[in-house]
Design a protein around this motif. Structure first.
Motif, PDB file in Angstrom:
ATOM      1  N   TRP A 143      11.365  -7.524   7.447  1.00 23.40           N
ATOM      2  CA  TRP A 143      10.987  -6.703   6.299  1.00 23.40           C
ATOM      3  C   TRP A 143       9.538  -6.964   5.905  1.00 23.40           C
ATOM      4  O   TRP A 143       8.739  -6.051   5.762  1.00 23.40           O
ATOM      5  N   TRP A 144       9.196  -8.281   5.744  1.00 25.45           N
ATOM      6  CA  TRP A 144       7.832  -8.603   5.305  1.00 25.45           C
ATOM      7  C   TRP A 144       6.803  -8.200   6.358  1.00 25.45           C
ATOM      8  O   TRP A 144       5.728  -7.710   6.029  1.00 25.45           O
TER       9      TRP A 144
ATOM     10  N   ALA B  90      25.607 -14.196  10.104  1.00 26.42           N
ATOM     11  CA  ALA B  90      25.122 -13.875   8.759  1.00 26.42           C
ATOM     12  C   ALA B  90      23.907 -14.725   8.425  1.00 26.42           C
ATOM     13  O   ALA B  90      22.919 -14.229   7.871  1.00 26.42           O
ATOM     14  N   ALA B  91      23.963 -16.016   8.788  1.00 18.81           N
ATOM     15  CA  ALA B  91      22.834 -16.900   8.483  1.00 18.81           C
ATOM     16  C   ALA B  91      21.586 -16.466   9.235  1.00 18.81           C
ATOM     17  O   ALA B  91      20.482 -16.423   8.684  1.00 18.81           O
ATOM     18  N   ILE B  92      21.801 -16.121  10.524  1.00 15.11           N
ATOM     19  CA  ILE B  92      20.642 -15.675  11.316  1.00 15.11           C
ATOM     20  C   ILE B  92      20.061 -14.403  10.714  1.00 15.11           C
ATOM     21  O   ILE B  92      18.841 -14.267  10.552  1.00 15.11           O
ATOM     22  N   ALA B  93      20.959 -13.491  10.329  1.00 16.51           N
ATOM     23  CA  ALA B  93      20.489 -12.233   9.749  1.00 16.51           C
ATOM     24  C   ALA B  93      19.759 -12.489   8.439  1.00 16.51           C
ATOM     25  O   ALA B  93      18.742 -11.856   8.141  1.00 16.51           O
ATOM     26  N   ALA B  94      20.270 -13.478   7.662  1.00 13.99           N
ATOM     27  CA  ALA B  94      19.647 -13.760   6.373  1.00 13.99           C
ATOM     28  C   ALA B  94      18.222 -14.254   6.547  1.00 13.99           C
ATOM     29  O   ALA B  94      17.387 -14.092   5.673  1.00 13.99           O
TER      30      ALA B  94
ATOM     31  N   PHE C 192      13.678 -11.264  -0.273  1.00 14.67           N
ATOM     32  CA  PHE C 192      14.736 -12.243  -0.524  1.00 14.67           C
ATOM     33  C   PHE C 192      16.059 -11.537  -0.814  1.00 14.67           C
ATOM     34  O   PHE C 192      17.117 -11.948  -0.338  1.00 14.67           O
ATOM     35  N   ALA C 193      15.970 -10.451  -1.609  1.00 12.17           N
ATOM     36  CA  ALA C 193      17.182  -9.699  -1.922  1.00 12.17           C
ATOM     37  C   ALA C 193      17.801  -9.145  -0.648  1.00 12.17           C
ATOM     38  O   ALA C 193      19.023  -9.176  -0.467  1.00 12.17           O
ATOM     39  N   ILE C 194      16.950  -8.675   0.269  1.00 11.11           N
ATOM     40  CA  ILE C 194      17.462  -8.118   1.529  1.00 11.11           C
ATOM     41  C   ILE C 194      18.160  -9.206   2.338  1.00 11.11           C
ATOM     42  O   ILE C 194      19.247  -8.995   2.876  1.00 11.11           O
ATOM     43  N   GLY C 195      17.521 -10.368   2.383  1.00 11.35           N
ATOM     44  CA  GLY C 195      18.143 -11.468   3.107  1.00 11.35           C
ATOM     45  C   GLY C 195      19.509 -11.812   2.531  1.00 11.35           C
ATOM     46  O   GLY C 195      20.492 -11.982   3.260  1.00 11.35           O
TER      47      GLY C 195
END
Lengths: 417, 436
Positions: free
Chosen positions: B198-199, B187-191, B168-171
C-alpha cells in the motif's frame, strides 16, 4: 514396563516448516537471511549504479596523495607534503591522545566525586550532587563550547603578560600561563637526549621509550619482590621487610634514567610577544580535554557511587568485626567487590569518551574526524571511502578498548564454579 | 539480698537532663555533618570556599541583568548607565529578542501556531503513556499523534498522513479477514505485506486523488526551515518513540537461540555502538544518497531521525539485554510450563519484568538521545545550542555575546533531562514490587 510405541510415520508436509518447532526456527532464519541479503543486495546494487553514474569506483588510492594541509598539533612528523594516510595517522594519534588523557582524568575526578558524594559531609555531598546532576543533564557539546569560550574570551592574549605591571600573570608559581591561544606548561627537557629511532613510517622516541621501560621494569620488579615476600611468609610465617626494596624498585630505575638523560623541567617564559620554552598546548585540546573529563567524570561518579552502594552493609560490618581498620576494610573487602560492579559500566564510559572525542570538530581540534573525515574528505571528494575507513578505525579502536578492559574485568570478576 | 542494709534508696526518678550543648541542635548537626574529623573539616572549608568563589564571581554579573535592549552595544550602554562604567552584566535581552528563533528556528513566523499546537497535542498524547491514572481511551490519540504531529509541523496535504495511517488499518483488516479463511500464518504475512505494498504503490496516488477531490492542506514547510527547540523535540521524541520497540526487538534477537538472527543482531549492535553518532549523521547526510535508487532525495530530518533511532536502539538493546539476563531462569521455564508460546511468554511474563529492571538504563539512553540532538548542527541543521546561537551571533546586533545563549539553552536542556530522570525514579518506585 516401558511400552515402546512406534513413532508415527507421517510424511513431510509443507506446513511443518511453520507449525513444527523442529523446523520452524530454521524456516525463520532462512527467511530473515533472505530478507537481509535482499536488502543488502538492493543497497549494493544502488551503490554500484550510483557510482557508475558518477563514473567512479571505490578507490583508496587517494590515501597516498599529497595532503596539502597543515595540522596544528601533530604527535608524529607531519608536513603538508605528507600523504593523506599520514594525516589520518596524525588524526588517529590525536584522537587516542585525547581519549587517553580524558579517560585517566575522568577516572580520577569521577572516583573522587563518587566517593565524596557518599561522604557524610553535608556540604561536600550536596556540592557533588549538584556537580553530577548539572553535568549529566546538559549536552556535552555545550560544555565543550562553553569551556572553549572561557579560554578564548576570558583569558588574556600572550602579550598581556608583558611589561613591568602586566595585565595578566602566570599561575602555579609562575609556571603555567593561560592565554587565549594556548596554555603554556612546563615540560621535561633532556640534555642528553637519545633522539629518534626510525621505525618504518613511525619514529620511535627513545627518551620516552627509556622512561616507559624504566617505569614498567620498576613495576615488575616491585611485583616480584612482593610475591617473593608472600612466598617466604607462607613458608616461614615471617614476612621480610620489603618497603625499602619496593621503594628502590619503583623509583630507582626511573630516577636513574631521568638523571642519565639529563632531565630538567623547562618552564615557559615570555620572549617578546609570545611564550617560549615548555610546552604550548593548544586551547582546543585543553578545552576538549576538560569538557570530556568533567562530563564523563559525572557519569563515572554515579557508577562508583552505585558500585559502593551495591556492597551490603554486612560486608563492612563483618570486616570491622574481624578487627580490620577502615582503610584495610576499603582495600580488602569493599573495593574488590565494588570493582566487579563498577568495571563493566566503566568500560562503556571509556568507550563513550573515545567516541565523544569526535566532537573535537566543534573546537577545531584535529582528531581523526577532523583529518580523515574532515579536510581529507572535502579535498578528495572521496566521501564514501573516507567515511568507511573512519568508521572502521573507530570500530577497531572501540573493540580494542573494550577487549582490553574485558580482560581486566575477567581478572577481577567473581570466580564462580 | 541486702536491701535492708541500704542507707539510701532513691524513690523517684530523676528528671531527664538536657543533652550537653555540643550534642544537640545545630551544634550537633554541624559537628556530625561538617566537622566530624580533620579531613572533613578541611573538605567543608574547601567546599564553602569554592561555593563562595563561584557566587562572588557570578552573582554580581547575574544581578546586573538587562532584559530590554535591541543589541549588545545598547545592552552594555544600559549596564554602564545603571551600574557605572567598566562593570559587566548579563544581557538576557538577546533571549527576549530572539526567542522565536530559539524555539522555532527559521520556521515561517505566521505559522508559529502550528508547532505550538503540535507541542500541546504532544503533551496530550504523551500524558496517558506516562501516567496510568488517565483514561486508557486517550491512548488512541497517542497512536494517531505521529500523523497529526507530522501534518502540523511539515504541512502539505492532509491526505498524505491519512493514507500513511490507512496502511496500518489495511494491515489490521487484512489480518482480521484472512485469519478465519487462511490461517494465522498467512494472515500474519498479509498483515505485513499489504501495508508495505500500500505504502509503496497505492498510498501516493490515492493521496493525490483525494487531494484533487477534497483539497485540505496546510502551507508546507521545508525541513531546512526547522531549527531551535522544535528541531530538538522533533528528533528527540521521534527517536525515543521508535528506538524503544526497535531496541527491544534487537535485544530479543541477541538473546535468541537462532544462530543467524543472533549473529545479525550482535553484528548490528556492536557496529552501531562502536562508531560515534557523528559519523552516522555524516553518513546520513553525505552517503545515504549513494545507497538509494538514483534520483531519490529524501528529507534530511528524516534521515537524521533514522540514524538517531538506529543509534539509540542499539544502546537500548544492550540495556534490555541486561534486564533479560537479570531475570531468573525460573520465569522463562514457568512461562514454558504454562504452555505459552514465545510471543505470549515475552508479552505477559518476560518483558514486563525485564523492562521494569531496565527502566533506569532506558531512560538514561533517552536522555542521552535528547542531548545528542544537538549534534545535528554538524550536518547543517540549526540545533538550538550551536546552530541558532551562531546564527544569532552572526547578526551585527548580537555579535560577541557568548554566555547568555549557552546558559539559556543549557537550562532548558537541563529542565527536560532532569525531568526525565526524575520521572524514571518515580516510575521505578511505583513499579517496585519486591519487599526489600
Amino acid at each position: 514396563m516401558a511400552v515402546v510405541t512406534e513413532e508415527p510415520k507421517a510424511g513431510f508436509r509443507l506446513g511443518m516448516l511453520i507449525y513444527d518447532t523442529r523446523y520452524r526456527s530454521i524456516t525463520i532464519q532462512i527467511v530473515v537471511l533472505m530478507l537481509v541479503m535482499l536488502g543488502a543486495a538492493w543497497l549494493i546494487d544502488n551503490l554500484l549504479s550510483n557510482l557508475a553514474a558518477l563514473g567512479r569506483g571505490i578507490d583508496f588510492g587517494f590515501l597516498w596523495n599529497r595532503a596539502g594541509y597543515d595540522i596544528n598539533q601533530t604527535l608524529v612528523e607531519y608536513t603538508n607534503d605528507s600523504t593523506h594516510a599520514r594525516a589520518t595517522l596524525v588524526g588517529l594519534l590525536n584522537t587516542l591522545l585525547i581519549a587517553f588523557l580524558g579517560c585517566i582524568a575522568a577516572t580520577v575526578v569521577g572516583v573522587i566525586a563518587g566517593v565524596l558524594r557518599l561522604s557524610n559531609n553535608w556540604v561536600i555531598a550536596r556540592l557533588m550532587t549538584v556537580y553530577v546532576e548539572i553535568f549529566r543533564n546538559i549536552p556535552l557539546l555545550l560544555w565543550i563550547l562553553m569551556i572553549y569560550t572561557i579560554f578564548t574570551e576570558a583569558f588574556p592574549a600572550p602579550n598581556a603578560f608583558r611589561g613591568e605591571t602586566p595585565a595578566a600573570s602566570m599561575v602555579m608559581f609562575d609556571t603555567v600561563a593561560f592565554t587565549n591561544r594556548y596554555t603554556a606548561i612546563p615540560w621535561l627537557m633532556f640534555d642528553r637526549s637519545l633522539g629518534w629511532l626510525p621505525l618504518g613510517p613511525l619514529w620511535l622516541n627513545l627518551d620516552l621509550t627509556a622512561i616507559v621501560a624504566a617505569l614498567v621494569g620498576g613495576f615488575l620488579l616491585n611485583r616480584y619482590i612482593l610475591r617473593r615476600a608472600t612466598r617466604i611468609q607462607e613458608a616461614t610465617g615471617l614476612r621480610p621487610t620489603t618497603w625499602w626494596q619496593c621503594m628502590l624498585a619503583l623509583f630507582g630505575p626511573i630516577i636513574l634514567v631521568l638523571l642519565a638523560l639529563g632531565t630538567h623541567l623547562d618552564s615557559p617564559s615570555l620572549q617578546g610577544f609570545n611564550f617560549t620554552g615548555g610546552l604550548q598546548v593548544s586551547n582546543s585540546l585543553v578545552a576538549l580535554w576538560l569538557a570530556l573529563t568533567l562530563y564523563t567524570a559525572a557519569f563515572i561518579a554515579e557508577i562508583v557511587r552505585a558500585g559502593i552502594n551495591a556492597i551490603s552493609r554486612g560486608q563492612s560490618e563483618a570486616a570491622f568485626a574481624l578487627g580490620l581498620r577502615p582503610g584495610r576494610t576499603m582495600n580488602l573487602i569493599i573495593l574488590p567487590q565494588a570493582l566487579r560492579v563498577i568495571i563493566p559500566p566503566l568500560i562503556s564510559q571509556y568507550l563513550n569518551l573515545t567516541k565523544n572525542s569526535s566532537l573535537a570538530i566543534a573546537v577545531g581540534y584535529m582528531d581523526l574526524r577532523g583529518t580523515l573525515g574532515g579536510i581529507t574528505l572535502n579535498q578528495t571528494g572521496r566521501g564514501l571511502e573516507a567515511m568507511m575507513l573512519l568508521m572502521l578505525i573507530y570500530l577497531i579502536v572501540s573493540l580494542l578498548i573494550s577487549s582490553a578492559m574485558n580482560v581486566y574485568n575477567n581478572r577481577v570478576k567473581l570466580k564462580e564454579r | 539480698m541486702n536491701t535492708s542494709t541500704s542507707t539510701f534508696v532513691r524513690t523517684e526518678m530523676l528528671p531527664e537532663q538536657a543533652p550537653p550543648l555540643t550534642e544537640s541542635g545545630a551544634v550537633k548537626w554541624v559537628r556530625e555533618n561538617l566537622f566530624s574529623s580533620v579531613l572533613n573539616g578541611i573538605l567543608t572549608v574547601l567546599g564553602v570556599v569554592i561555593v563562595a568563589y563561584l557566587v562572588i564571581g557570578i552573582a554580581p554579573w547575574l544581578s546586573r541583568s538587562v532584559w530590554n535592549a535591541g543589541s549588545l552595544s545598547e545592552c552594555r550602554q544600559i549596564i554602564a548607565e545603571r551600574w557605572g562604567e567598566g562593570v559587566t552584566g548579563a544581557c538576557w535581552a538577546v533571549i527576549r529578542e530572539r526567542w522565536p528563533q530559539y524555539l522555532f528556528g527559521f520556521y515561517p513566523s505566521h505559522l508559529y501556531w502550528r508547532p505550538v499546537l503540535a507541542f500541546v497535542l504532544l503533551c496530550v498524547a504523551v500524558a496517558p503513556v506516562l501516567f496510568d491514572k488517565l483514561p486508557r481511551k486517550m491512548l488512541w490519540f497517542s497512536l494517531v499523534y505521529p500523523a497529526v504531529g507530522f501534518w502540523l509541523l511539515w504541512g502539505g496535504s492532509v491526505w498524505v498522513p491519512v493514507m500513511a495511517v490507512a496502511g496500518f488499518a489495511i494491515g489490521y483488516a487484512a489480518a482480521k479477514f484472512l485469519q478465519p479463511v487462511a490461517g494465522t500464518i498467512i494472515a500474519a504475512i498479509a498483515a505485513v505485506l499489504a501495508p508495505v505494498l500500500w505504502w509503496l504503490f497505492l498510498a501516493g496516488p490515492a493521496a493525490d486523488a483525494l487531494q484533487s477531490l477534497l483539497p485540505i492542506a496546510l502551507e508546507s514547510v521545508r525541513s531546512r526551515e526547522f531549527g531551535g527547540f522544535i528541531l530538538a523535540f522533533t528528533i528527540g521524541f521521534t527517536g525515543i518513540a521508535f528506538s524503544l520497540p526497535l531496541g527491544v526487538m534487537l535485544a530479543l534477537g541477541r538473546q535468541s537461540d537462532m544462530f543467524i538472527v543472533n549473529k545479525l543482531s550482535v553484528g548490528f549492535i556492536e557496529f552501531i555502538r562502536g562508531v560515534p553518532l557523528i559519523t552516522l549523521l555524516f553518513t546520513a547526510s553525505l552517503l545515504l544518497n549513494y545507497f538509494l535508487p538514483p534520483g531519490t532525495d529524501f528529507d534530511i530530518i528524516l534521515r537524521v531521525i533514522i540514524m538517531v533511532v538506529l543509534f539509540a536502539a542499539a544502546y537500548i538493546a544492550e540495556v534490555v539485554r541486561g534486564g533479560l539476563a537479570a531475570l531468573p531462569r525460573g520465569q522463562y521455564e514457568a512461562a514454558d510450563a504454562l504452555g505459552l508460546d514465545y510471543w505470549k511468554a515475552q508479552r505477559l511474563i518476560i518483558m514486563p519484568q525485564a523492562l521494569k529492571i531496565s527502566i533506569p538504563g532506558i531512560v538514561s539512553t533517552f536522555i542521552g538521545l535528547f542531548k545528542d540532538t544537538t549534534l545535528v548542527v554538524f550536518v547543517g541543521l540549526l540545533d538550538p545550542l550551536k546552530g541558532i546561537t551562531d546564527a544569532v551571533r552572526a547578526s551585527t546586533d548580537w555579535k560577541g555575546i557568548y554566555w547568555e545563549p549557552y546558559i539559556f539553552v543549557g537550562a532548558i536542556f537541563f529542565l527536560f533531562c532532569f525531568g526525565m530522570s526524575r520521572y524514571s525514579m518515580y516510575l521505578e518506585s511505583k513499579l517496585k514490587t519486591d519487599h526489600r
